[in-house]
Design an enzyme around this catalytic site. Structure first.
Site, short mmCIF file in Angstrom:
data_model
loop_
_atom_site.label_atom_id
_atom_site.label_comp_id
_atom_site.label_asym_id
_atom_site.label_seq_id
_atom_site.Cartn_x
_atom_site.Cartn_y
_atom_site.Cartn_z
CG ASP A 1 -2.19 0.83 1.00
OD1 ASP A 1 -3.24 0.23 0.71
OD2 ASP A 1 -2.12 2.09 1.09
CB VAL B 1 0.57 0.90 -7.95
CG1 VAL B 1 0.55 -0.16 -6.87
CG2 VAL B 1 -0.64 1.81 -7.88
CE1 TYR C 1 -12.40 4.29 -10.31
CE2 TYR C 1 -14.45 3.80 -11.46
CZ TYR C 1 -13.52 3.50 -10.49
OH TYR C 1 -13.71 2.39 -9.69
CE LYS D 1 -10.85 1.13 -11.51
NZ LYS D 1 -9.96 0.21 -10.76
CB THR E 1 -15.54 0.05 -0.34
OG1 THR E 1 -15.42 0.98 -1.42
CG2 THR E 1 -15.99 -1.30 -0.89
#
Ligand code: NAD
Length: 264
Positions: free
Chosen positions: A42, A69, A161, A165, A196
Site C-alpha cells: 500500500d 503503484v 476513471y 478501467k 466501501t
C-alpha cells in the site's frame, strides 16, 4: 486445506482508505484465510500494517511493502518483496484505484494524468515486473480490479476513471492471450456499486456532498435494494485467483447485483 494453500499472493492497495473494509483489504484477508501467504502492499504504511495485523491475529501469514503503484521502481520492489518473503509470486491482485469525477471540460489535465497513472499504468507496471517470475515458475494468476464504469455511464461524468478501467479490461485480455500457453491466467473483477470507504470522499461530491444521501441513493439504484460490499468483490477475486478457475482466462466477472443488465 484452504482454497489458496501454498499460493504466494501480492495484493496492491491492500489497505483501506477509511474505516471498514475496502476491496483490497477484504481480498488480502480472504486469501490469507484460505491459506495463502500474502504480501500486502500500500501507499500508506499504516494501512498495510492494519491489514497485516488482522491477518496475523487470525493466524495467517502476511508481510507488507509500501510504495506507489504509479512508479515502476515501487512496483518492482513490491514484486521483489513477495519473491524474497515467500520464494515466488503465484497471484498478482491489482486492487489500487482512485476515483476523480469530471468530464473532459471539468476535469483538469493533472487529474486525468493522475487517474490514468494510478488506475491503468499501474497494472502495466506490476505485470511488467511480476510476469517474468510467473513465466520462470511455470504459471500464475493475475486478478485486476476494474469497474462497471468501464462498461456503462454511472450517472455522472467520470471520464478518466471510466477510461482507465476500460483500459484495464483490454490490457488484461491482452496478457491473458499472450501468456495462456505458459500457465498464466489474467482476469478482471468488475464491481458495481459497493459500500466501501473509497466512495465517501470523491463520490459524495457528485451527490451534493451528503454521504448519507449518497449511500441511500446507491442502495436505491442497486437492483437488490442494497449496494454490495468488499467481501462480494473479494470472493469473486478469490475464485478467479484459485485453481478452481484454471480454465477461466481473459474473463470479465461483473459483481453488481444485476445493475449492468438493467435497461429500465
Ligand atoms: P480503498 O480506497 O478503500 O483502498 C485502496 C487502497 O489503495 C488504500 O489503502 C490506498 O492507500 C491505496 N492506494 C491508493 N493509491 C495508491 C497508490 N498510488 N499506490 C499504492 N496504493 C495506493 O479502495 P477499495 O475499496 O479497496 O477499492 C479499490 C478498487 O475497487 C479500486 O480499483 C476501485 O476502482 C474498485 N471499485 C470500487 C467500487 C466501489 O463502489 N467501491 C466499484 C467499482 C470498482
Amino acid at each position: 486445506m484452504g482454497r489458496m494453500a501454498g499460493k504466494r499472493v501480492l495484493v496492491t492497495g491492500a489497505g483501506s482508505s477509511g474505516e471498514g473494509w475496502g476491496n483490497g483489504k477484504a481480498a488480502a484477508v480472504l486469501y490469507a484465510r484460505e491459506g495463502a501467504q500474502v504480501l500486502a502492499a500500500d501507499l500508506r504504511r499504516e494501512a498495510a500494517e492494519e491489514t497485516r495485523d488482522i491477518i496475523l491475529k487470525e493466524g495467517g501469514t502476511c508481510e507488507i511493502a509500501t510504495g506507489n503503484v504509479a512508479q515502476s521502481k515501487d512496483c518492482s520492489a513490491m514484486v521483489q518483496a513477495c519473491v524474497e518473503a515467500f520464494g515466488g509470486i503465484d497471484v498478482l491482485h491489482n486492487n489500487v484505484g482512485i476515483a476523480e469525477t469530471g468530464g473532459p471540460v471539468e476535469a483538469s489535465e493533472e487529474s486525468w494524468n493522475r487517474v490514468i497513472a494510478v488506475n491503468q499504468t499501474s497494472v502495466f507496471l506490476t505485470c511488467k515486473h511480476a510476469l517474468p517470475h510467473m513465466v520462470a515458475q511455470g504459471g500464475g494468476s493475475i486478478v485486476n480490479v476494474s469497474s462497471v464504469a468501464a462498461l456503462r455511464w454511472i450517472g455522472f461524468p467520470y471520464a478518466a476513471y471510466s477510461a482507465s478501467k476500460a483500459a484495464v479490461l483490454a490490457l488484461t485480455q491482452n496478457i491473458a492471450l499472450q501468456y495462456a500457453g505458459q500457465g498464466i491466467r489474467a482476469n478482471c473483477v468488475l464491481p458495481g456499486l459497493m459500500h466501501t470507504p473509497m466512495i465517501n470522499a470523491p463520490l459524495a461530491d457528485s451527490y451534493g456532498g451528503d454521504v448519507d444521501e449518497m449511500i441511500a441513493k446507491r442502495d436505491r439504484i442497486s437492483p437488490t435494494g442494497k449496494m454490495g460490499n468488499a467481501w462480494d468483490t473479494a470472493y469473486a477475486a478469490l475464485f478467479l485467483a484459485s485453481d478452481e478457475a484454471r480454465y477461466i482466462n481473459g474473463a470479465d466477472l461483473v459483481v453488481d447485483g444485476g445493475l449492468s443488465g438493467r435497461c429500465a
